[in-house]
Design a protein around this motif. Structure first.
Motif, PDB file in Angstrom:
ATOM      1  N   MET A   1      30.866  35.096  71.150  1.00 32.94           N
ATOM      2  CA  MET A   1      32.214  34.989  71.098  1.00 32.94           C
ATOM      3  C   MET A   1      32.764  35.726  72.767  1.00 32.94           C
ATOM      4  N   PRO A   2      33.912  35.342  73.033  1.00 33.22           N
ATOM      5  CA  PRO A   2      34.481  35.995  74.390  1.00 33.22           C
ATOM      6  C   PRO A   2      34.065  37.660  74.332  1.00 33.22           C
ATOM      7  N   ALA A   3      33.803  37.731  75.594  1.00 32.31           N
ATOM      8  CA  ALA A   3      33.315  39.413  75.948  1.00 32.31           C
ATOM      9  C   ALA A   3      34.639  40.196  75.340  1.00 32.31           C
ATOM     10  N   THR A   4      35.737  39.982  75.751  1.00 36.98           N
ATOM     11  CA  THR A   4      36.986  40.693  75.458  1.00 36.98           C
ATOM     12  C   THR A   4      37.128  40.952  74.127  1.00 36.98           C
ATOM     13  N   GLU A   5      36.761  39.777  73.096  1.00 37.21           N
ATOM     14  CA  GLU A   5      36.980  40.008  71.849  1.00 37.21           C
ATOM     15  C   GLU A   5      35.906  41.187  71.206  1.00 37.21           C
ATOM     16  N   MET A   6      34.634  40.691  71.679  1.00 41.89           N
ATOM     17  CA  MET A   6      33.334  41.563  71.175  1.00 41.89           C
ATOM     18  C   MET A   6      33.673  42.891  71.983  1.00 41.89           C
ATOM     19  N   GLU A   7      34.234  43.240  72.802  1.00 45.77           N
ATOM     20  CA  GLU A   7      34.412  44.578  73.148  1.00 45.77           C
ATOM     21  C   GLU A   7      35.460  45.465  72.499  1.00 45.77           C
ATOM     22  N   GLN A   8      36.456  44.441  71.817  1.00 50.07           N
ATOM     23  CA  GLN A   8      37.510  44.973  70.963  1.00 50.07           C
ATOM     24  C   GLN A   8      36.631  45.576  69.690  1.00 50.07           C
ATOM     25  N   VAL A   9      35.699  44.765  69.164  1.00 52.55           N
ATOM     26  CA  VAL A   9      35.047  45.388  68.114  1.00 52.55           C
ATOM     27  C   VAL A   9      34.346  46.250  68.329  1.00 52.55           C
ATOM     28  N   VAL A  10      33.686  46.675  69.394  1.00 57.34           N
ATOM     29  CA  VAL A  10      32.841  47.577  69.649  1.00 57.34           C
ATOM     30  C   VAL A  10      33.713  48.893  69.749  1.00 57.34           C
ATOM     31  N   LYS A  11      34.860  48.867  70.301  1.00 55.79           N
ATOM     32  CA  LYS A  11      35.803  49.872  70.338  1.00 55.79           C
ATOM     33  C   LYS A  11      36.238  50.241  69.233  1.00 55.79           C
ATOM     34  N   SER A  12      36.637  49.363  68.230  1.00 55.72           N
ATOM     35  CA  SER A  12      37.337  49.608  67.056  1.00 55.72           C
ATOM     36  C   SER A  12      36.088  50.443  66.367  1.00 55.72           C
ATOM     37  N   ILE A  13      34.875  50.219  66.576  1.00 59.17           N
ATOM     38  CA  ILE A  13      33.704  50.702  65.715  1.00 59.17           C
ATOM     39  C   ILE A  13      33.491  52.240  66.295  1.00 59.17           C
ATOM     40  N   ILE A  14      33.515  52.351  67.494  1.00 63.56           N
ATOM     41  CA  ILE A  14      33.393  53.672  67.988  1.00 63.56           C
ATOM     42  C   ILE A  14      34.427  54.704  67.727  1.00 63.56           C
ATOM     43  N   GLN A  15      35.606  54.236  67.751  1.00 71.32           N
ATOM     44  CA  GLN A  15      36.883  54.860  67.265  1.00 71.32           C
ATOM     45  C   GLN A  15      36.731  55.309  65.798  1.00 71.32           C
ATOM     46  N   LYS A  16      36.166  54.476  64.962  1.00 73.34           N
ATOM     47  CA  LYS A  16      36.031  54.887  63.558  1.00 73.34           C
ATOM     48  C   LYS A  16      35.107  56.056  63.429  1.00 73.34           C
TER      49      LYS A  16
END
Length: 359
Positions: free
Chosen positions: A340-355
């Motif tokens: 997947m595009p890096a920007t999309e993957m980084e949003q997934v990572v960000k949402s996990i870290i926030q949770k």
């Protein structure tokens, strides 16, 4: 009187709208039916053949020849026979952006890994999963446009039709499926990246659907074919919490069209789960573990970049179209990867870290 007059005048328009709606519905139904027909053929039709598989990347082009034998019931195996022509460099045609991004040392490492993997696969039968599981067909139709058209072309002497699968969302791939008109078996596949560049292709040069031929070949190779042991098994989220010994953290953000497909535990890895997400064609995986990282886990960091997301150091690695991220939040160690595009993957990572930070 006026309303009656209006109804009379608009009647042809209503008829046109209804006919147009039915036409769209029939077309969509027909295309889903085509995909279902192809999926059913890949489960039910016996065949044996030889096909070429070509992989195209910034490091060049490689083509391999392999045997394929398939019997009903998702029993399909392939064996790598040889490499055709060796690696072909893209040379002057290589995209400038890719040239700038190309790290020679990393490229050599990846080439060596590819060579080792191909050597291990040579003369070894590997089981092949169905390309379109039944439960994903509706998801594909939801996230991709399906267009079925006849073709004058022949592949391995068989008349074919074509199913073109194009994305409804940006930054997704396109797939061209050339299938036998008589029975629906896939004879050729072209995978194009979001820019429309061909990245992978497979095509049968010879294939037989004769039951006696398939049975004879199956008996010949049966002793060589060893079913691979299952490395994981499907579990519920409740069971995953017991395996992990804490509540799994699912991403709050998913790319459009994606959903959780399955959860697995990993045999031989205590306190480790595998979350699988898909849009029907594309997928990404998240591994979560409360065990200490192994040496193999640490080796993944070699050659990676370190970025900061929500105050957390995240290792980021790219291999072709696939991005991988690894980091730790609290007691859980995460590893995420997908094409997947890096920007999309980084949003997934960000949402996990926030949770994770909210726990």
């Amino acid at each position: 009187m006026f309303h009656k007059y209006l109804r009379v005048k608009l009647a042809p328009l209503y008829g046109l709208i209804l006919a147009f709606s039915l036409c769209i519905s029939d077309t969509l139904f027909a295309d889903i039916s085509t995909l279902e027909h192809i999926a059913e053929a890949e489960r039910e039709v016996s065949y044996v053949g030889i096909r070429l598989k070509t992989f195209i990347s910034s490091r060049g082009t490689r083509t391999f020849e392999e045997y394929v034998i398939h019997k009903p019931g998702d029993t399909s195996y392939r064996k790598l026979v040889s490499e055709v022509g060796g690696r072909q460099s893209l040379g002057a045609t290589q995209d400038r952006t890719e040239r700038r991004r190309d790290d020679r040392r990393r490229g050599r490492d990846e080439n060596n890994r590819d060579d080792r993997r191909r050597e291990q696969e040579r003369n070894r039968w590997r089981q092949v999963k169905s390309p379109f599981p039944e439960k994903e067909i509706q998801l594909i139709a939801k996230n991709y446009n399906l267009e079925h058209s006849p073709s004058d072309e022949k592949i391995a002497d068989y008349d074919i039709d074509i199913l073109i699968i194009t994305p409804k969302f940006a930054s997704r791939p396109t797939k061209h499926i050339f299938f036998a008109r008589d029975n629906g078996v896939i004879l050729r596949v072209e995978d194009l990246d979001p820019e429309g560049v061909l990245r992978e292709m497979s095509v049968y040069t010879r294939i037989s659907f004769d039951p006696e031929t398939v049975e004879r070949k199956w008996k010949k190779f049966q002793q060589e074919i060893q079913p691979e042991p299952q490395r994981s098994s499907s579990i519920s989220l409740a069971k995953a919490e017991k395996v992990l010994e804490t509540k799994p953290i699912q991403p709050a953000y998913l790319p459009p069209g994606f959903q959780l497909e399955d959860v697995h535990n990993i045999k031989g890895r205590k306190n480790t789960i595998h979350l699988i997400y898909t849009d029907g064609l594309l997928g990404f995986s998240i591994f979560e573990t409360t065990d200490e990282p192994t040496r193999r886990d640490r080796d993944r960091h070699r050659g990676s970049d370190v970025i900061e997301i929500e105050g957390t150091h995240v290792h980021k690695h790219q291999r072709g179209p696939t991005y991988a991220f690894s980091w730790s939040s609290g007691d859980i160690h995460f590893f995420l990867f997908g094409a997947m595009p890096a920007t999309e993957m980084e949003q997934v990572v960000k949402s996990i870290i926030q949770k994770a930070n909210e726990k």
